[in-house]
Design an enzyme around this catalytic site. Structure first.
Site, mmCIF file in Angstrom:
data_model
loop_
_atom_site.group_PDB
_atom_site.id
_atom_site.type_symbol
_atom_site.label_atom_id
_atom_site.label_comp_id
_atom_site.label_asym_id
_atom_site.label_seq_id
_atom_site.Cartn_x
_atom_site.Cartn_y
_atom_site.Cartn_z
ATOM 1 N N ARG A 92 47.772 19.952 55.319
ATOM 2 C CA ARG A 92 48.700 21.011 55.736
ATOM 3 C C ARG A 92 48.172 21.792 56.922
ATOM 4 O O ARG A 92 48.927 22.225 57.774
ATOM 5 C CB ARG A 92 48.938 21.990 54.577
ATOM 6 C CG ARG A 92 49.746 21.406 53.454
ATOM 7 C CD ARG A 92 49.689 22.268 52.242
ATOM 8 N NE ARG A 92 48.318 22.378 51.764
ATOM 9 C CZ ARG A 92 47.964 22.881 50.607
ATOM 10 N NH1 ARG A 92 48.869 23.376 49.796
ATOM 11 N NH2 ARG A 92 46.701 22.932 50.238
ATOM 12 N N SER A 129 51.536 24.078 45.266
ATOM 13 C CA SER A 129 52.066 24.210 43.908
ATOM 14 C C SER A 129 51.726 25.587 43.349
ATOM 15 O O SER A 129 52.559 26.224 42.696
ATOM 16 C CB SER A 129 51.475 23.133 42.992
ATOM 17 O OG SER A 129 51.865 21.860 43.432
#
Ligand code: PNS
Length: 160
Positions: A92, A129
């Site tokens: 990311r 998450s």
């Protein structure tokens, strides 16, 4: 030409739109992608490994080249048992890189298995998450962050 098979491992507690993006893009590089769901996550998971496997199988039902399997122990042992010699990971941001590089080098040192990094699409770069769980548990909307089915299951879990 696609390399035969890769393993895309993770906790997937729960699967986010960022995970799905990396899995789908892996499917354009590899003939078969084994999505490997780690059974024991360090913190108490929101979803059991069976639930995480079921969610991913459901989300990938239209992708016959994706397999979803739970695993324990070392990732490289699981990969070898599956006949796989490539691990795929999403990246990311630069902050992911230090730890991911360390794991890739450790996995290579242990087994000769290489890791291929796929840069996350910019629109998913801030997703994790744990953040999704925090936002949702505090009443924020998780739609657009996780697949619709996962958002529904998260709401159900919080209402229990
Ligand atoms: O989604 P996550 O939590 O970032 O996934 C981490 C995962 C499951 C890929 C990583 O913890 C892992 O590979 N665990 C298996 C145990 C192992 O092989 N440890 C040595 C890694 S170098």
């Amino acid at each position: 030409m696609r390399v035969a098979k890769a393993v895309c491992p993770g906790s997937f507690d729960p699967p986010t739109n960022g995970h799905m993006d990396v899995i789908r893009r892996s499917l354009s590089l590899f003939e078969t992608v084994v999505v490997a769901v780690i059974r024991n996550v360090s913190k108490k998971p929101m979803f059991s490994s069976e639930e995480r496997v079921e969610m991913l199988r459901d989300l990938l039902a239209a992708e016959p080249r994706a397999e979803v399997v739970a695993f324990d122990g070392l990732l490289v042992d699981f990969a070898r048992a599956q006949g796989v010699n490539v691990v795929v990971k999403g990246l990311r941001a630069v902050s992911d890189f230090d730890y991911e590089l360390q794991m890739a080098q450790m996995n290579h040192g242990l087994s000769g298995i290489d890791t291929v990094f796929i840069p996350t699409s910019p629109e998913h770069a801030y997703l994790s998450s744990s953040l999704v769980k925090e936002v949702g548990s505090l009443g924020g909307s998780v739609s657009g962050l996780v697949p619709g089915r996962v958002a529904d299951l998260m709401k159900e879990r919080w209402s229990e």
